[in-house]
Design a protein around this motif. Structure first.
Motif, PDB file in Angstrom:
ATOM      1  N   CYS A   1      58.657  60.710  65.329  1.00 35.43           N
ATOM      2  CA  CYS A   1      57.472  59.744  64.210  1.00 35.43           C
ATOM      3  C   CYS A   1      57.157  59.201  65.705  1.00 35.43           C
ATOM      4  CB  CYS A   1      58.830  58.880  63.444  1.00 35.43           C
ATOM      5  SG  CYS A   1      57.753  57.443  63.272  1.00 35.43           S
ATOM      6  N   SER A   2      57.109  59.234  66.027  1.00 36.82           N
ATOM      7  CA  SER A   2      55.858  58.436  67.942  1.00 36.82           C
ATOM      8  C   SER A   2      56.309  57.263  67.193  1.00 36.82           C
ATOM      9  CB  SER A   2      55.098  59.059  67.969  1.00 36.82           C
ATOM     10  OG  SER A   2      53.838  59.329  66.705  1.00 36.82           O
ATOM     11  N   CYS A   3      55.769  56.520  65.835  1.00 39.89           N
ATOM     12  CA  CYS A   3      55.183  54.923  65.647  1.00 39.89           C
ATOM     13  C   CYS A   3      57.006  54.388  66.063  1.00 39.89           C
ATOM     14  CB  CYS A   3      55.363  54.468  64.522  1.00 39.89           C
ATOM     15  SG  CYS A   3      53.955  55.321  63.573  1.00 39.89           S
ATOM     16  N   PHE A   4      58.200  54.725  65.544  1.00 42.33           N
ATOM     17  CA  PHE A   4      59.752  54.258  65.748  1.00 42.33           C
ATOM     18  C   PHE A   4      60.639  54.666  66.747  1.00 42.33           C
ATOM     19  CE2 PHE A   4      58.048  52.527  62.034  1.00 42.33           C
ATOM     20  CZ  PHE A   4      58.328  51.254  62.318  1.00 42.33           C
ATOM     21  N   GLY A   5      59.743  56.483  67.656  1.00 39.94           N
ATOM     22  CA  GLY A   5      60.678  57.420  68.691  1.00 39.94           C
ATOM     23  C   GLY A   5      62.276  57.687  67.531  1.00 39.94           C
ATOM     24  N   VAL A   6      61.625  58.809  66.706  1.00 39.75           N
ATOM     25  CA  VAL A   6      62.587  59.442  65.390  1.00 39.75           C
ATOM     26  C   VAL A   6      62.675  60.821  66.123  1.00 39.75           C
ATOM     27  CG1 VAL A   6      63.930  59.765  63.233  1.00 39.75           C
ATOM     28  CG2 VAL A   6      62.778  57.763  63.988  1.00 39.75           C
ATOM     29  N   THR A   7      63.610  61.680  66.260  1.00 41.74           N
ATOM     30  CA  THR A   7      63.280  62.443  66.950  1.00 41.74           C
ATOM     31  C   THR A   7      63.808  63.672  65.340  1.00 41.74           C
ATOM     32  OG1 THR A   7      65.202  62.601  67.772  1.00 41.74           O
ATOM     33  CG2 THR A   7      63.956  61.986  69.290  1.00 41.74           C
ATOM     34  N   ASP A   8      63.523  64.757  65.955  1.00 40.15           N
ATOM     35  CA  ASP A   8      64.352  65.854  64.780  1.00 40.15           C
ATOM     36  C   ASP A   8      65.236  65.802  64.474  1.00 40.15           C
ATOM     37  OD1 ASP A   8      64.722  67.045  67.437  1.00 40.15           O
ATOM     38  OD2 ASP A   8      63.729  68.805  66.583  1.00 40.15           O
ATOM     39  N   LYS A   9      66.364  65.458  65.422  1.00 38.52           N
ATOM     40  CA  LYS A   9      68.093  65.949  65.874  1.00 38.52           C
ATOM     41  C   LYS A   9      68.213  64.611  64.599  1.00 38.52           C
ATOM     42  CE  LYS A   9      71.878  65.766  68.904  1.00 38.52           C
ATOM     43  NZ  LYS A   9      73.146  65.433  67.746  1.00 38.52           N
ATOM     44  N   GLN A  10      67.912  62.889  65.069  1.00 35.51           N
ATOM     45  CA  GLN A  10      68.420  62.193  63.957  1.00 35.51           C
ATOM     46  C   GLN A  10      67.881  62.901  62.714  1.00 35.51           C
ATOM     47  OE1 GLN A  10      65.871  59.403  67.122  1.00 35.51           O
ATOM     48  NE2 GLN A  10      67.231  57.859  66.421  1.00 35.51           N
ATOM     49  N   VAL A  11      66.526  63.321  62.400  1.00 34.20           N
ATOM     50  CA  VAL A  11      66.281  63.771  60.905  1.00 34.20           C
ATOM     51  C   VAL A  11      67.172  64.551  60.689  1.00 34.20           C
ATOM     52  CG1 VAL A  11      64.615  65.028  59.740  1.00 34.20           C
ATOM     53  CG2 VAL A  11      63.972  63.042  61.461  1.00 34.20           C
TER      54      VAL A  11
ATOM     55  N   GLN B   1      64.652  58.189  52.015  1.00 30.28           N
ATOM     56  CA  GLN B   1      66.250  58.112  53.073  1.00 30.28           C
ATOM     57  C   GLN B   1      66.412  58.434  54.360  1.00 30.28           C
ATOM     58  OE1 GLN B   1      68.453  61.098  50.485  1.00 30.28           O
ATOM     59  NE2 GLN B   1      69.178  59.913  48.623  1.00 30.28           N
ATOM     60  N   ILE B   2      65.524  58.977  54.844  1.00 33.31           N
ATOM     61  CA  ILE B   2      64.771  59.572  55.964  1.00 33.31           C
ATOM     62  C   ILE B   2      64.688  57.411  56.450  1.00 33.31           C
ATOM     63  CG2 ILE B   2      63.978  59.551  58.227  1.00 33.31           C
ATOM     64  CD1 ILE B   2      66.291  62.076  57.289  1.00 33.31           C
ATOM     65  N   ALA B   3      63.752  57.244  56.038  1.00 29.14           N
ATOM     66  CA  ALA B   3      63.117  56.263  56.191  1.00 29.14           C
ATOM     67  C   ALA B   3      64.455  54.922  55.937  1.00 29.14           C
ATOM     68  CB  ALA B   3      61.912  56.097  55.377  1.00 29.14           C
ATOM     69  N   SER B   4      64.999  54.515  55.015  1.00 33.13           N
ATOM     70  CA  SER B   4      65.472  53.838  54.821  1.00 33.13           C
ATOM     71  C   SER B   4      67.008  53.915  56.163  1.00 33.13           C
ATOM     72  CB  SER B   4      66.672  53.970  54.068  1.00 33.13           C
ATOM     73  OG  SER B   4      65.886  54.219  52.435  1.00 33.13           O
ATOM     74  N   ALA B   5      67.589  54.760  56.872  1.00 29.84           N
ATOM     75  CA  ALA B   5      68.191  55.205  57.562  1.00 29.84           C
ATOM     76  C   ALA B   5      67.522  55.005  59.128  1.00 29.84           C
ATOM     77  CB  ALA B   5      68.760  56.215  57.485  1.00 29.84           C
ATOM     78  N   THR B   6      65.936  54.982  59.636  1.00 34.98           N
ATOM     79  CA  THR B   6      65.592  55.402  60.616  1.00 34.98           C
ATOM     80  C   THR B   6      64.297  54.720  60.614  1.00 34.98           C
ATOM     81  OG1 THR B   6      64.289  57.172  59.749  1.00 34.98           O
ATOM     82  CG2 THR B   6      66.258  57.763  61.205  1.00 34.98           C
ATOM     83  N   LYS B   7      63.413  54.883  59.442  1.00 33.14           N
ATOM     84  CA  LYS B   7      62.071  53.896  59.522  1.00 33.14           C
ATOM     85  C   LYS B   7      60.872  54.820  59.888  1.00 33.14           C
ATOM     86  CE  LYS B   7      62.737  48.866  61.400  1.00 33.14           C
ATOM     87  NZ  LYS B   7      62.692  47.606  62.031  1.00 33.14           N
ATOM     88  N   ALA B   8      61.774  55.579  59.921  1.00 33.22           N
ATOM     89  CA  ALA B   8      60.331  57.113  60.352  1.00 33.22           C
ATOM     90  C   ALA B   8      60.126  57.356  59.173  1.00 33.22           C
ATOM     91  CB  ALA B   8      61.136  58.504  60.378  1.00 33.22           C
ATOM     92  N   GLY B   9      58.169  57.010  58.695  1.00 29.96           N
ATOM     93  CA  GLY B   9      57.355  57.617  58.123  1.00 29.96           C
ATOM     94  C   GLY B   9      57.093  56.157  57.067  1.00 29.96           C
ATOM     95  N   THR B  10      57.661  55.220  57.594  1.00 29.76           N
ATOM     96  CA  THR B  10      56.857  53.872  56.979  1.00 29.76           C
ATOM     97  C   THR B  10      55.655  52.939  57.577  1.00 29.76           C
ATOM     98  OG1 THR B  10      58.566  51.894  58.404  1.00 29.76           O
ATOM     99  CG2 THR B  10      59.259  53.012  56.012  1.00 29.76           C
ATOM    100  N   ASP B  11      56.087  53.504  58.790  1.00 26.16           N
ATOM    101  CA  ASP B  11      54.493  52.799  58.780  1.00 26.16           C
ATOM    102  C   ASP B  11      53.589  53.671  59.147  1.00 26.16           C
ATOM    103  OD1 ASP B  11      53.083  50.196  60.560  1.00 26.16           O
ATOM    104  OD2 ASP B  11      52.847  52.163  62.669  1.00 26.16           O
ATOM    105  N   CYS B  12      52.838  54.493  60.118  1.00 28.49           N
ATOM    106  CA  CYS B  12      51.006  55.008  59.401  1.00 28.49           C
ATOM    107  C   CYS B  12      51.823  56.471  58.489  1.00 28.49           C
ATOM    108  CB  CYS B  12      51.228  55.811  61.194  1.00 28.49           C
ATOM    109  SG  CYS B  12      51.109  57.394  61.485  1.00 28.49           S
ATOM    110  N   GLY B  13      52.292  57.419  58.421  1.00 25.39           N
ATOM    111  CA  GLY B  13      52.724  58.030  57.756  1.00 25.39           C
ATOM    112  C   GLY B  13      53.076  59.489  58.243  1.00 25.39           C
ATOM    113  N   SER B  14      51.956  59.770  59.143  1.00 22.01           N
ATOM    114  CA  SER B  14      51.784  61.202  59.671  1.00 22.01           C
ATOM    115  C   SER B  14      52.684  61.539  59.542  1.00 22.01           C
ATOM    116  CB  SER B  14      51.119  60.557  60.759  1.00 22.01           C
ATOM    117  OG  SER B  14      51.869  60.828  62.305  1.00 22.01           O
TER     118      SER B  14
END
Length: 92
Positions: A7-17, A30-43
Motif C-alpha cells: 500500500c503506497s498510500c500508507f506505506g504498508v509493506t508485504d512483511k507487515q501484512v 482486518q488488515i485495514a483495521s490494523a494498518t489502514k492499507a486498502g482504505t484510501d484508493c483501494g488498489s
C-alpha cells in the motif's frame, strides 16, 4: 533488505501484512483495521487478498462449520458496534 510496498498510500509493506496475518488477521478488512492499507484508493486490496491466500484461518474455519456466533465473538469490532448501537438507542 528490500521492502515491497503493498500500500503506497500508507506505506504498508508485504512483511507487515504477513505479520498481521500470522497474528490472526484473515481478511483485507482486518488488515485495514490494523494498518489502514486498502482504505484510501483501494488498489492494494487484491494484493492483500493474494498475500492472505486461502490458508488456515480460525474464523474462516468456524464459518465453514456454521458457527457464526463464535466468529462474531472473536471479532473485536462487534462489541464496539453493539455498544454504539445501545448508546444510539438510549439517546433516541
Amino acid at each position: 533488505m528490500n521492502r515491497v510496498y503493498v500500500c503506497s498510500c500508507f506505506g504498508v509493506t508485504d512483511k507487515q501484512v504477513k505479520d498481521h496475518a500470522e497474528a490472526g488477521a484473515c481478511t483485507p478488512r482486518q488488515i485495514a483495521s490494523a494498518t489502514k492499507a486498502g482504505t484510501d484508493c483501494g488498489s492494494c486490496v487484491r494484493t492483500i487478498q493474494g498475500l492472505l491466500g486461502r490458508g488456515a484461518c480460525p474464523r474462516r474455519e468456524l464459518l465453514e462449520k456454521g458457527d457464526a456466533a463464535a466468529v462474531l465473538a472473536a471479532d473485536p469490532l462487534v462489541p464496539a458496534l453493539a455498544s454504539a448501537g445501545t448508546e444510539l438507542a438510549e439517546a433516541a
